[in-house]
Write an enzyme that holds these catalytic residues in place. Structure first.
Site, mmCIF file in Angstrom:
data_model
loop_
_atom_site.group_PDB
_atom_site.id
_atom_site.type_symbol
_atom_site.label_atom_id
_atom_site.label_comp_id
_atom_site.label_asym_id
_atom_site.label_seq_id
_atom_site.Cartn_x
_atom_site.Cartn_y
_atom_site.Cartn_z
ATOM 1 N N ARG A 51 -35.370 13.586 53.256
ATOM 2 C CA ARG A 51 -36.350 12.882 52.423
ATOM 3 C C ARG A 51 -37.650 12.639 53.181
ATOM 4 O O ARG A 51 -38.709 12.527 52.592
ATOM 5 C CB ARG A 51 -35.783 11.527 51.986
ATOM 6 N N LYS A 150 -17.130 17.285 57.255
ATOM 7 C CA LYS A 150 -16.098 16.297 56.982
ATOM 8 C C LYS A 150 -16.764 14.927 56.810
ATOM 9 O O LYS A 150 -17.862 14.739 57.316
ATOM 10 C CB LYS A 150 -15.077 16.273 58.115
ATOM 11 N N HIS A 180 -14.664 21.409 63.050
ATOM 12 C CA HIS A 180 -15.183 22.053 64.265
ATOM 13 C C HIS A 180 -14.087 22.287 65.308
ATOM 14 O O HIS A 180 -14.259 23.113 66.197
ATOM 15 C CB HIS A 180 -16.377 21.292 64.849
ATOM 16 N N LYS A 184 -13.165 25.829 68.348
ATOM 17 C CA LYS A 184 -13.061 25.726 69.809
ATOM 18 C C LYS A 184 -12.331 26.939 70.360
ATOM 19 O O LYS A 184 -11.355 27.409 69.774
ATOM 20 C CB LYS A 184 -12.295 24.448 70.196
ATOM 21 N N GLU A 218 -10.188 9.486 72.664
ATOM 22 C CA GLU A 218 -11.598 9.291 72.997
ATOM 23 C C GLU A 218 -11.709 8.061 73.888
ATOM 24 O O GLU A 218 -10.969 7.090 73.692
ATOM 25 C CB GLU A 218 -12.416 9.055 71.733
ATOM 26 N N ASP A 237 -9.849 9.794 59.971
ATOM 27 C CA ASP A 237 -10.927 10.413 60.748
ATOM 28 C C ASP A 237 -10.426 11.570 61.616
ATOM 29 O O ASP A 237 -11.150 12.531 61.835
ATOM 30 C CB ASP A 237 -11.585 9.344 61.632
ATOM 31 N N HIS A 242 -8.495 17.283 61.732
ATOM 32 C CA HIS A 242 -8.357 18.013 63.006
ATOM 33 C C HIS A 242 -6.904 18.159 63.456
ATOM 34 O O HIS A 242 -6.453 19.241 63.806
ATOM 35 C CB HIS A 242 -9.109 17.300 64.136
ATOM 36 N N LYS A 341 -9.564 5.541 69.756
ATOM 37 C CA LYS A 341 -10.830 5.294 70.442
ATOM 38 C C LYS A 341 -10.594 4.291 71.559
ATOM 39 O O LYS A 341 -9.646 3.520 71.510
ATOM 40 C CB LYS A 341 -11.853 4.736 69.450
HETATM 41 P P1 NAP Z 1 -27.295 11.068 59.687
HETATM 42 O O1 NAP Z 1 -27.727 11.079 61.096
HETATM 43 O O2 NAP Z 1 -27.252 9.773 58.948
HETATM 44 O O3 NAP Z 1 -28.277 12.061 58.898
HETATM 45 C C1 NAP Z 1 -28.308 12.141 57.502
HETATM 46 C C2 NAP Z 1 -29.365 13.143 57.098
HETATM 47 O O4 NAP Z 1 -29.396 13.219 55.669
HETATM 48 C C3 NAP Z 1 -30.778 12.785 57.531
HETATM 49 O O5 NAP Z 1 -31.473 13.969 57.840
HETATM 50 C C4 NAP Z 1 -31.355 12.142 56.284
HETATM 51 O O6 NAP Z 1 -32.761 12.223 56.340
HETATM 52 C C5 NAP Z 1 -30.732 12.995 55.209
HETATM 53 N N1 NAP Z 1 -30.636 12.355 53.885
HETATM 54 C C6 NAP Z 1 -30.078 11.157 53.603
HETATM 55 N N2 NAP Z 1 -30.207 10.885 52.286
HETATM 56 C C7 NAP Z 1 -30.841 11.941 51.728
HETATM 57 C C8 NAP Z 1 -31.274 12.262 50.424
HETATM 58 N N3 NAP Z 1 -31.068 11.439 49.379
HETATM 59 N N4 NAP Z 1 -31.919 13.431 50.206
HETATM 60 C C9 NAP Z 1 -32.126 14.279 51.232
HETATM 61 N N5 NAP Z 1 -31.741 14.050 52.493
HETATM 62 C C10 NAP Z 1 -31.113 12.885 52.738
HETATM 63 O O7 NAP Z 1 -25.865 11.724 59.494
HETATM 64 P P2 NAP Z 1 -25.096 12.713 60.503
HETATM 65 O O8 NAP Z 1 -24.421 11.909 61.556
HETATM 66 O O9 NAP Z 1 -26.012 13.805 60.922
HETATM 67 O O10 NAP Z 1 -23.930 13.267 59.566
HETATM 68 C C11 NAP Z 1 -24.159 14.241 58.550
HETATM 69 C C12 NAP Z 1 -22.828 14.702 57.984
HETATM 70 O O11 NAP Z 1 -22.049 15.286 59.019
HETATM 71 C C13 NAP Z 1 -21.944 13.588 57.415
HETATM 72 O O12 NAP Z 1 -21.176 14.128 56.361
HETATM 73 C C14 NAP Z 1 -21.009 13.247 58.569
HETATM 74 O O13 NAP Z 1 -19.778 12.689 58.124
HETATM 75 C C15 NAP Z 1 -20.797 14.632 59.135
HETATM 76 N N6 NAP Z 1 -20.407 14.624 60.546
HETATM 77 C C16 NAP Z 1 -21.256 14.166 61.498
HETATM 78 C C17 NAP Z 1 -20.876 14.196 62.819
HETATM 79 C C18 NAP Z 1 -21.803 13.729 63.907
HETATM 80 O O14 NAP Z 1 -21.431 13.897 65.063
HETATM 81 N N7 NAP Z 1 -22.957 13.181 63.606
HETATM 82 C C19 NAP Z 1 -19.607 14.692 63.179
HETATM 83 C C20 NAP Z 1 -18.767 15.167 62.169
HETATM 84 C C21 NAP Z 1 -19.175 15.134 60.863
HETATM 85 P P3 NAP Z 1 -33.705 11.244 55.459
HETATM 86 O O15 NAP Z 1 -33.208 9.851 55.674
HETATM 87 O O16 NAP Z 1 -35.092 11.503 55.935
HETATM 88 O O17 NAP Z 1 -33.521 11.706 54.059
#
Ligand code: NAP
Length: 492
Positions: A51, A150, A180, A184, A218, A237, A242, A341
């Site tokens: 956004r 996920k 992921h 691995k 972890e 989780d 996994h 954790k």
């Molecule tokens: P995050 O840091 O909160 O990022 C969310 C992203 O979505 C941001 O780029 C945000 O940007 C965008 N967004 C939010 N609302 C939106 C909307 N209405 N329209 C368009 N874009 C929007 O989340 P994350 O940690 O990267 O995780 C993303 C996904 O990966 C989730 O499903 C999470 O469960 C999964 N995941 C993450 C990890 C990890 O290590 N981070 C590991 C496993 C799985 P704006 O706010 O600018 O819109």
């Protein structure tokens, strides 16, 4: 050993959530590495959306910082990085609204042949709406795939809602549910080990294997993800995705080929063979824990409640359970799973514990004969160790001792050990879903996990506390020791 790189046809990769944590830590570094390796060529573009309003130039700065932070200095060359950054574009799209979609459409190259990969790195409640909007704006071509992160749901019912919503627009063969762990190297090595050697398969059954242990530990706490984690917990989780996937790869029958459906059909059979855990046995087959204040290697650390800023929570940060597979191969060989954790060490491993020798020809002075163990280490230090008994060298009679036949990947291969996301993202582009979860697998996993969650609720089975920096509550140790077995400790 030189790895073989096959460059891919040019493609468009669109990252929804392109400014988020996952994109910065995993996706951008993975794509950079594949570009650096020569796999991404020509006019391939990477389009990020979120956004936020920013220019493509500003996004390239964000990406440069992400790569400088998450890619080792020795793996960053200025010209390669510039070439990679030149592929990046940014479009502002609020996926719940109508603006931005036409701009995105204009950036995508036309042509039915060109692969489009839409990677949904956003909160899962947006997966359905993003899919619907992609369909409504005519952005889905025959060579389009969608990747969903996920968690897929929090229960069977909610997983079906996500799967239905994405499935309204995409065919199942276009949907890549990422886990992921499956990307691995060691996990893939598990298949190489089992099916690339004649040695193991004949003894890969209950007659020769006493039990299997799966640990995903972890040392960190919830790290600012408390809001999400407190509604999930360790079972959802880690275990539902996994760990059950790892269990399937250890336990499945040999597939007829590496074809995606051949492998996934075998994994599905295992998920469907898991003996139910419900109110009648949840108290003996599962343990829940929650960490209180303690210490990590860096010093004192707060407890879970303090970390999430709550007075109370019934959420588990640790789970241990005993799973049984009701089929001919595995009847009588339990699979012990534990994950948590703030445990003593960060380690993910699979331990295949063989049965003791049937009869010893050695007298008491030989010392105890330890059963063989195969330890497959996923992190850190990916590698495989096989513990065998040998004669202690030198004089002094026939004394035996256990030594590991050790294959550490870092030492055995001079090349870089690529991150799981590199492999998986390229598999998406080349259209190979073998290492991704099919809808029926995800739903079968929930079908087994849901009754555990329900039984915890209906029997009011609250988490037991454990000190941060330990191996979890003592009941987690008792779960396996009751059966005359012990959790594997490092350094065999
Ligand atoms: P995050 O840091 O909160 O990022 C969310 C992203 O979505 C941001 O780029 C945000 O940007 C965008 N967004 C939010 N609302 C939106 C909307 N209405 N329209 C368009 N874009 C929007 O989340 P994350 O940690 O990267 O995780 C993303 C996904 O990966 C989730 O499903 C999470 O469960 C999964 N995941 C993450 C990890 C990890 O290590 N981070 C590991 C496993 C799985 P704006 O706010 O600018 O819109």
């Amino acid at each position: 050993m030189v790895s073989r790189v096959i460059s891919l046809d040019t493609f468009d990769f669109v990252a929804f959530g392109g400014t988020g944590d996952l994109a910065r830590r995993k996706l951008l570094p993975a794509l950079y590495q594949r570009d650096r390796a020569g796999q991404i060529v020509g006019d391939t573009r990477i389009i990020a959306t979120a956004r936020a309003h920013m220019t493509s130039e500003a996004y390239r700065d964000l990406a440069r910082t992400a790569i400088e932070t998450h890619v080792k200095a020795g793996e960053r060359e200025a010209d390669t990085l510039d070439r990679f950054l030149a592929r990046l574009e940014f479009v502002s799209v609020d996926v719940t609204g109508e603006t931005g979609w036409d701009d995105l459409g204009l950036l995508l190259k036309p042509g039915a042949e060109r692969v489009r990969a839409f990677y949904l790195a956003t909160s899962p409640d947006l997966f359905g709406v993003i899919s619907a909007k992609l369909g409504a704006h005519g952005l889905i071509t025959p060579e389009t795939r969608v990747v969903i992160e996920k968690p897929v749901g929090k229960s069977l019912a909610s997983a079906k809602v996500v799967n239905d919503a994405v499935g309204q627009v995409f065919e199942e063969h276009q949907i890549y549910r990422i886990d992921h762990y499956l990307g691995k190297e060691t996990v893939q090595n598990l298949m190489a080990l089992r099916f690339g050697n004649a040695l193991f398969e004949p003894i890969w059954n209950a007659a020769h294997i006493d039990h299997v242990q799966l640990t995903v530990a972890e040392s960190i706490g919830v790290e600012g993800r408390g809001g999400y984690y407190d509604t999930a917990g360790a079972l959802r989780d880690m275990v539902q995705n996994h760990m059950l996937q790892l269990l399937c790869l250890v336990a499945m029958e040999p597939p007829s080929s590496l074809d995606a459906d051949a492998v996934r059909d075998e994994k599905l059979k295992i998920l469907k063979s898991l003996k139910p855990i419900n109110e009648s046995n949840v108290g003996t087959l599962t343990v829940r824990g929650q960490y209180e204040a303690g210490a990590s290697a860096q010093g004192p650390v707060p407890g879970y409640l303090e970390e999430i800023g709550a007075k109370q929570s019934a959420n588990e940060t640790f789970v241990a359970l005993k799973a049984e597979i009701a089929n001919w191969r595995w009847a009588g060989t339990p699979f012990y799973l534990r994950s948590g954790k703030r445990l003593a060490q960060r380690v993910s491993e699979i331990v295949v514990a063989f049965r003791p020798i049937p009869h010893s020809i050695f007298d008491g002075s030989a010392g105890p004969i330890q059963p063989n163990q195969l330890v497959i280490r996923l992190q850190p230090d990916e590698g495989v160790k096989l513990q065998i008994m040998i004669k202690d060298p030198g004089p002094g009679g026939m004394r035996l001792r256990a030594v590991p036949l050790d294959m550490s990947f870092a030492e055995s291969f001079s090349g870089r050990n690529p991150d799981a996301y590199e492999r998986l993202v390229m598999d998406v582009v080349r259209g190979n879903p073998t290492l991704f979860m099919r809808r029926d697998e995800v739903e079968a996993a929930w079908t087994w996990v849901d009754p555990i969650l329900n039984a915890w609720a209906s029997t009011n089975m609250l988490p037991r506390s454990y000190r941060a920096g330990t191996w979890g509550p003592s009941a987690g140790v008792a779960l396996i020791e009751r059966d005359g077995r012990t959790w594997h400790e490092d350094g065999i």
